[in-house]
Write a protein that holds these residues in place. Sequence first.
Motif, mmCIF file in Angstrom:
data_model
loop_
_atom_site.group_PDB
_atom_site.id
_atom_site.type_symbol
_atom_site.label_atom_id
_atom_site.label_comp_id
_atom_site.label_asym_id
_atom_site.label_seq_id
_atom_site.Cartn_x
_atom_site.Cartn_y
_atom_site.Cartn_z
ATOM 1 N N LYS A 110 0.821 -1.196 -0.313
ATOM 2 C CA LYS A 110 -0.007 0.165 -0.019
ATOM 3 C C LYS A 110 0.996 1.219 -0.035
ATOM 4 N N ILE A 111 0.518 2.083 -0.825
ATOM 5 C CA ILE A 111 1.478 3.408 -0.931
ATOM 6 C C ILE A 111 0.607 4.332 -0.602
ATOM 7 N N TYR A 112 1.159 5.401 0.400
ATOM 8 C CA TYR A 112 0.673 6.686 0.815
ATOM 9 C C TYR A 112 1.504 7.598 0.574
ATOM 10 N N PHE A 113 0.842 9.007 0.621
ATOM 11 C CA PHE A 113 1.570 10.301 0.358
ATOM 12 C C PHE A 113 1.154 10.998 1.770
ATOM 13 N N LEU A 114 2.435 11.537 2.177
ATOM 14 C CA LEU A 114 1.930 12.551 3.206
ATOM 15 C C LEU A 114 1.683 14.204 2.932
ATOM 16 N N LEU A 115 0.588 14.465 3.102
ATOM 17 C CA LEU A 115 0.080 15.895 2.705
ATOM 18 C C LEU A 115 1.064 16.709 3.410
ATOM 19 N N PRO A 116 1.472 17.819 2.629
ATOM 20 C CA PRO A 116 2.392 18.858 3.360
ATOM 21 C C PRO A 116 2.059 19.386 4.551
ATOM 22 N N GLY A 117 2.738 19.565 5.457
ATOM 23 C CA GLY A 117 2.500 20.356 6.771
ATOM 24 C C GLY A 117 1.549 19.444 7.699
ATOM 25 N N ARG A 118 1.373 18.242 7.264
ATOM 26 C CA ARG A 118 0.595 17.302 8.220
ATOM 27 C C ARG A 118 1.360 16.381 8.790
ATOM 28 N N GLU A 119 1.140 15.628 9.812
ATOM 29 C CA GLU A 119 1.645 14.581 10.799
ATOM 30 C C GLU A 119 1.146 13.190 9.967
ATOM 31 N N LEU A 120 1.987 12.088 10.302
ATOM 32 C CA LEU A 120 1.293 10.799 9.700
ATOM 33 C C LEU A 120 -0.012 10.419 10.468
ATOM 34 N N VAL A 121 -0.193 10.865 11.439
ATOM 35 C CA VAL A 121 -1.430 10.527 12.262
ATOM 36 C C VAL A 121 -2.747 11.117 11.480
ATOM 37 N N ASP A 122 -2.657 12.109 10.898
ATOM 38 C CA ASP A 122 -3.815 12.638 10.181
ATOM 39 C C ASP A 122 -3.497 13.194 8.811
ATOM 40 N N GLY A 123 -2.323 12.951 8.173
ATOM 41 C CA GLY A 123 -1.873 13.548 6.881
ATOM 42 C C GLY A 123 -1.814 12.277 5.851
ATOM 43 N N LEU A 124 -2.011 11.126 5.996
ATOM 44 C CA LEU A 124 -1.561 10.188 5.014
ATOM 45 C C LEU A 124 -2.857 10.013 4.094
ATOM 46 N N PHE A 125 -2.490 10.037 2.815
ATOM 47 C CA PHE A 125 -3.341 9.930 1.397
ATOM 48 C C PHE A 125 -2.838 8.635 0.793
ATOM 49 N N PHE A 126 -4.134 7.862 0.713
ATOM 50 C CA PHE A 126 -3.907 6.654 0.149
ATOM 51 C C PHE A 126 -3.763 6.756 -1.491
ATOM 52 N N LEU A 127 -2.709 6.246 -2.068
ATOM 53 C CA LEU A 127 -2.451 6.301 -3.524
ATOM 54 C C LEU A 127 -3.045 5.102 -4.075
ATOM 55 N N CYS A 128 -4.247 5.162 -4.729
ATOM 56 C CA CYS A 128 -4.669 4.143 -5.122
ATOM 57 C C CYS A 128 -4.939 4.120 -6.879
ATOM 58 N N ASP A 129 -4.927 5.487 -7.332
ATOM 59 C CA ASP A 129 -4.973 5.490 -8.593
ATOM 60 C C ASP A 129 -4.296 6.614 -9.268
ATOM 61 N N ASP A 130 -4.571 6.918 -10.444
ATOM 62 C CA ASP A 130 -3.760 8.013 -11.049
ATOM 63 C C ASP A 130 -4.248 9.552 -10.740
ATOM 64 N N ALA A 131 -5.397 9.687 -10.148
ATOM 65 C CA ALA A 131 -6.260 10.606 -9.867
ATOM 66 C C ALA A 131 -5.399 11.233 -8.597
ATOM 67 N N GLY A 132 -5.017 9.940 -7.620
ATOM 68 C CA GLY A 132 -4.436 10.486 -6.448
ATOM 69 C C GLY A 132 -2.964 11.025 -6.652
ATOM 70 N N CYS A 133 -2.292 10.421 -7.619
ATOM 71 C CA CYS A 133 -0.797 10.767 -7.950
ATOM 72 C C CYS A 133 -1.017 12.246 -8.569
ATOM 73 N N MET A 134 -2.058 12.531 -9.102
ATOM 74 C CA MET A 134 -2.149 14.022 -9.670
ATOM 75 C C MET A 134 -2.438 14.990 -8.524
ATOM 76 N N LYS A 135 -3.380 14.616 -7.494
ATOM 77 C CA LYS A 135 -3.264 15.579 -6.188
ATOM 78 C C LYS A 135 -2.166 15.504 -5.593
ATOM 79 N N MET A 136 -1.424 14.462 -5.608
ATOM 80 C CA MET A 136 -0.087 14.711 -4.661
ATOM 81 C C MET A 136 0.776 15.633 -5.650
ATOM 82 N N SER A 137 0.959 15.660 -6.889
ATOM 83 C CA SER A 137 1.536 16.590 -7.734
ATOM 84 C C SER A 137 1.144 17.946 -7.486
ATOM 85 N N GLU A 138 -0.179 18.061 -7.446
ATOM 86 C CA GLU A 138 -0.859 19.510 -7.230
ATOM 87 C C GLU A 138 -0.209 19.965 -5.728
#
Length: 106
Positions: A61-89
Amino acid sequence: MDPCDILNVRYHFGGQFVWMGPNLDYVGGDEAMSQIERDKLSLPELKGFLGDHVPVKQSMKIYFLLPGRELVDGLFFLCDDAGCMKMSECITEGGIADVYVENTRK
């Protein structure tokens, strides 16, 4: 190539998520950097670059940590290309996307 066309990705892999009281931490493992062209970014591309550092398994399972957040509340599960684009943005020029890999099976 223009630096804003590149997404710097720091992979955290080989460790595990561990609860320490109310906090979540990623313990053990290694880190590695990759540079991915933003216009080619997709989940298969992200996994391909991960494969340069560690064997990729279907069960990961692959997760992206949203900038400025902590692991406990900032992990975003990357399950598709749309999630990768959100990470890039979320990552501006010169920033680094922290990507955490969880091995769900041994």
